[in-house]
Design a protein around this motif. Sequence first.
Motif, short mmCIF file in Angstrom:
data_model
loop_
_atom_site.label_atom_id
_atom_site.label_comp_id
_atom_site.label_asym_id
_atom_site.label_seq_id
_atom_site.Cartn_x
_atom_site.Cartn_y
_atom_site.Cartn_z
N UNK A 1 61.18 7.53 75.05
CA UNK A 1 61.14 8.71 75.58
C UNK A 1 60.01 9.48 74.79
N UNK A 2 59.58 10.47 75.10
CA UNK A 2 58.62 11.28 74.45
C UNK A 2 59.39 11.65 72.82
N UNK A 3 58.56 11.50 71.98
CA UNK A 3 59.05 11.65 70.66
C UNK A 3 59.18 13.53 70.32
N UNK A 4 60.51 13.61 69.85
CA UNK A 4 60.60 14.94 69.43
C UNK A 4 59.62 15.55 68.20
N UNK A 22 58.57 13.04 64.88
CA UNK A 22 57.28 12.32 65.19
C UNK A 22 56.71 12.12 64.18
N UNK A 23 56.57 12.89 63.01
CA UNK A 23 55.93 12.79 61.92
C UNK A 23 56.43 12.08 60.95
N UNK A 24 57.69 11.57 61.13
CA UNK A 24 58.60 10.77 59.97
C UNK A 24 58.22 9.30 60.26
N UNK A 60 66.20 13.69 48.73
CA UNK A 60 65.15 12.86 48.28
C UNK A 60 63.95 12.77 49.49
N UNK A 61 62.70 12.32 49.22
CA UNK A 61 61.60 12.39 50.19
C UNK A 61 61.95 11.72 51.44
N UNK A 62 62.75 10.55 51.34
CA UNK A 62 62.90 9.92 52.48
C UNK A 62 64.21 10.29 53.16
N UNK A 63 64.68 11.29 53.07
CA UNK A 63 65.87 11.72 53.58
C UNK A 63 65.60 13.23 54.32
N UNK A 103 63.22 5.33 56.16
CA UNK A 103 63.15 6.95 56.45
C UNK A 103 64.78 7.19 57.09
N UNK A 104 65.52 8.02 56.46
CA UNK A 104 66.94 8.35 56.78
C UNK A 104 66.83 9.66 57.51
#
Length: 389
Positions: free
Chosen positions: A208-211, A215-217, A266-269, A248-249
Motif C-alpha cells: 500500500x502507499x507508504x504513510x 516513509x522516512x523511517x 532513542x533515535x530508533x524508536x 527501527x521500532x
Amino acid sequence: MNLAEQPDSLSAVAIDHPLQSHPQTRPTLLCLSHLRWGFVYQRPQHVMSRLAQDYDVIFFEEPVFDDHATPHLDHSQPAPGIEVVVPRLAHGLSEEQVADAQRALLDELLQSRGAGELLLWYLTPMSLAFTDHLKGAVTIFDCMDELSAFRGAPPRLVDMERQLMTRADVVFTGGYSLWEAKQRQHDNAHPVPSSVDIEHFAAARQGLPEPADQAAIATPRLGFFGVIDERFDIDLVAQLAAQRPDWQIVLIGPVVKIDPATLPRLPNIHYLGGKRYEELPAYLAGWDVALMPFAINESTRFISPTKTPEYLAGGCPVVSTPIHDVIRGYGQSGAVTIADTASAFVAAIEAALGQKGSADFLRSADAALDGMSWDKTSRFMKEQIECLR
C-alpha cells in the motif's frame, strides 16, 4: 456450547442472513461501555456494528464533565444502527450524584424512544450503579478483560462484578484464560476470543502507499499498534532498541494511564501517535516484523490480544512475550514466536526478518487464521442471546 465447539456449517452463514428474529419491533440493545466508540476500533465496535443489523443499539459511554454543565446527553451515529450517547455532567458531583444523573438521563432516553424489549449488554460492571433498576429481557456481560487488575480500577469494581455475575443471563469472555476463571462464577459463560477482519488487514499483503510519517523511517522496521499503557513493557522496548540501533521500532497508538515521560526515547524508536482503524493496514504493510511487547503482570494475565490475528492477516511475522492466550492460540502456528527476555526477543526477530511474504510463512499465518471472523463471533453471541429471549 462455546465458540470453539461451533459446527463447521455455522461459518458458512453470512451475517446478513441472521438467525430467525422475533416478528415484533426490533429490540433495543443498550451497551454500557467504559470505552469510547471513537477511541480505538476494537471488539465492541466490531460486535455492535454487526448486531445493529438485528437490534437498535444504544452505545452508552461514561460521562464527560464540563464546568457548570446542565446534565444532558450528546448523541451521534457513527455507523448504521448505532447511536452513541455521552452524558455531560457538571464538575464536582459526588459519586452518588453522578449515578443519579446518569440514571435520570438514561430513563428519559429510553422513555422517549418508546423502547419495548430491552437487552442489557455490560462492558463494565460499574454501570450497575445507574442501571440496577432496569429489567432486561436478556442481560449480557461481555467480560473482555480482568478490569480489576488494570491501573486505576475503582475499588468497588470487584463487588460490582460479583453483582453483575449474579444478574447476567450469559457471560462472554475475551479469551480462554479469562473464561477458565469466570466459568467457575457463572454456569452460562463462554470463551469468545476477539477475532479479525481478515479482508481489511490482508490489504497490507499487496503493498500500500507508504504513510508520510513512516516513509522516512529506515528499514528494517519493527512495528506495534495498540494502546500504550501499563501492559506495555517499556524496559523491553528500550533494551531492544539499545541492543540493535540499526532496527527501527515504530509504535502506533495513544499513551494511556502512564506518564509519557517514562517512555524510552532513542533515535530508533518512533512514536507516531494514534491512527484510524482504516489507516492501520498501510502502516502494517511497511513493517518487517510485528511486535507484541507486553509486560508479564496482573494486567496481562488474562488478555487475548486482538492484534495477533490482525498482524497475521496482514502477512507480518509476529514476536510476542509469553502471554498465555497467545501461546495457547498461536505458539505452535509457525507464524508467531514467543520470547521471554530481551535477548530472546532479539534472536526471534533476527529469525523472523525475511519471512514476510514467503509462501511458507503465509501458509502458516493463514492456517492460524482459519475460520476466524468477526461475523462468526458476532453470530455466535447473537445465537446465545436469541436462545434466552
